[in-house]
Design a protein around this motif. Structure first.
Motif, PDB file in Angstrom:
ATOM      1  N   TRP A 196       0.831  -1.209   0.000  1.00 46.45           N
ATOM      2  CA  TRP A 196       0.000   0.000   0.000  1.00 46.45           C
ATOM      3  C   TRP A 196       0.861   1.253   0.000  1.00 46.45           C
ATOM      4  O   TRP A 196       0.559   2.231  -0.698  1.00 46.45           O
ATOM      5  N   LEU A 197       1.941   1.249   0.768  1.00 49.41           N
ATOM      6  CA  LEU A 197       2.838   2.403   0.770  1.00 49.41           C
ATOM      7  C   LEU A 197       3.429   2.659  -0.613  1.00 49.41           C
ATOM      8  O   LEU A 197       3.526   3.812  -1.057  1.00 49.41           O
ATOM      9  N   SER A 198       3.811   1.595  -1.305  1.00 48.84           N
ATOM     10  CA  SER A 198       4.426   1.764  -2.626  1.00 48.84           C
ATOM     11  C   SER A 198       3.462   2.382  -3.628  1.00 48.84           C
ATOM     12  O   SER A 198       3.867   3.132  -4.521  1.00 48.84           O
ATOM     13  N   ILE A 199       2.173   2.089  -3.478  1.00 45.99           N
ATOM     14  CA  ILE A 199       1.162   2.670  -4.363  1.00 45.99           C
ATOM     15  C   ILE A 199       0.909   4.130  -4.007  1.00 45.99           C
ATOM     16  O   ILE A 199       0.914   5.013  -4.873  1.00 45.99           O
ATOM     17  N   LEU A 200       0.718   4.416  -2.737  1.00 52.83           N
ATOM     18  CA  LEU A 200       0.393   5.774  -2.306  1.00 52.83           C
ATOM     19  C   LEU A 200       1.580   6.718  -2.474  1.00 52.83           C
ATOM     20  O   LEU A 200       1.404   7.937  -2.629  1.00 52.83           O
ATOM     21  N   LYS A 201       2.774   6.163  -2.464  1.00 48.22           N
ATOM     22  CA  LYS A 201       3.977   6.983  -2.630  1.00 48.22           C
ATOM     23  C   LYS A 201       4.013   7.658  -3.998  1.00 48.22           C
ATOM     24  O   LYS A 201       4.694   8.673  -4.199  1.00 48.22           O
ATOM     25  N   LYS A 202       3.254   7.114  -4.942  1.00 55.46           N
ATOM     26  CA  LYS A 202       3.200   7.683  -6.294  1.00 55.46           C
ATOM     27  C   LYS A 202       2.228   8.858  -6.386  1.00 55.46           C
ATOM     28  O   LYS A 202       2.059   9.430  -7.465  1.00 55.46           O
TER      29      LYS A 202
END
Length: 266
Positions: A196-202
């Protein structure tokens, strides 16, 4: 199974989305609860889904049970992970790579959904920024007993807010591959949180539909029952995965610990 009746009408676009939802279900010696999990998928009011059950070297009759369902419902496929590593990342990645749907959802084989889950969640993807949609969920015991133990999540999450602690229950979440592509799941603990962090980081956001749409089975063997290990995994993510400075890691960890304490009281 008692149905959840907490759904309330939302002032939002109710246009039904016809895109396929791929549901990834890792399975390891899940015979006791598997039927309840699969039944909850088949009971969905949104019907355009596929269920990818990924057997993780089960030694009980889980595969036999899953195959019976697959024979009678062509939306169900059985996949196999040849090497059990006691981590859900491998079977989940096998499922994600085999998925044909625009949307990816996760459901462990000992949990279950309520019937309107997919129908309520999919409309929230209509804007360009929302890449993840999640919901509140209910804690149940090993006998599926309910006691109004609802884990209520915030209405939305960003990368920075999620660093203060994971509010996205993995069994509730769906992500949109049209926006994110398929996301590889790292072979670490708290792998869903890192995803989830990797997605929201975008720059995307995650949104909560605001209702209770899933049941999480809490047992003595649940990952969340080992609090010390969980906290060390959180620290590892801050320092080694997200490469956050020591000071900022301490700052976020204080928020995380407070939220984790509150959740454990439920």
């Amino acid at each position: 199974m008692k149905l959840d009746n907490t759904y309330t009408n939302r002032q939002q676009d109710k246009t039904m989305n016809d895109d396929l939802v791929s549901i990834i279900m890792p399975m390891h010696n899940s015979a006791s609860y598997l039927c309840e999990a699969i039944d909850s998928v088949q009971a969905q009011t949104y019907k355009n889904w596929e269920l990818l059950i990924v057997d993780d070297v089960s030694t009980d009759n889980s595969v036999e049970i899953a195959e019976r369902y697959a024979i009678n419902d062509k939306r169900i496929r059985i996949l196999h992970n040849p090497n059990h590593i006691k981590m859900p990342s491998a079977p989940r990645n096998i499922g994600v790579q085999a998925a044909k749907g625009r949307f990816i959802a996760f459901l462990d084989s000992d949990d279950f959904w309520y019937p309107q889950k997919l129908e309520q969640q999919l409309p929230l993807f209509s804007d360009n920024r929302t890449a993840i949609v999640y919901s509140n969920y209910e804690k149940i015991d090993g006998n599926s007993m309910r006691a109004s133990r609802i884990v209520t999540a915030p209405s939305f999450a960003t990368y920075k807010s999620l660093l203060q602690g994971n509010v996205i229950g993995n069994l509730t979440a769906i992500y949109d591959t049209k926006k994110t592509d398929k996301v590889n799941i790292l072979n670490i603990h708290h792998e869903d949180y890192v995803m989830w962090l990797s997605i929201l980081k975008k720059g995307y956001i995650a949104r909560n539909v605001g209702t209770t749409l899933a049941a999480y089975r809490e047992t003595d063997h649940s990952v969340s029952s080992n609090k010390l290990k969980v906290t060390t995994w959180q620290w590892y993510i801050y320092r080694k995965i997200e490469h956050i400075s020591l000071f900022r890691s301490i700052y976020y960890f204080v928020f995380y610990a407070f939220k984790a304490f509150r959740k454990n009281l439920i």
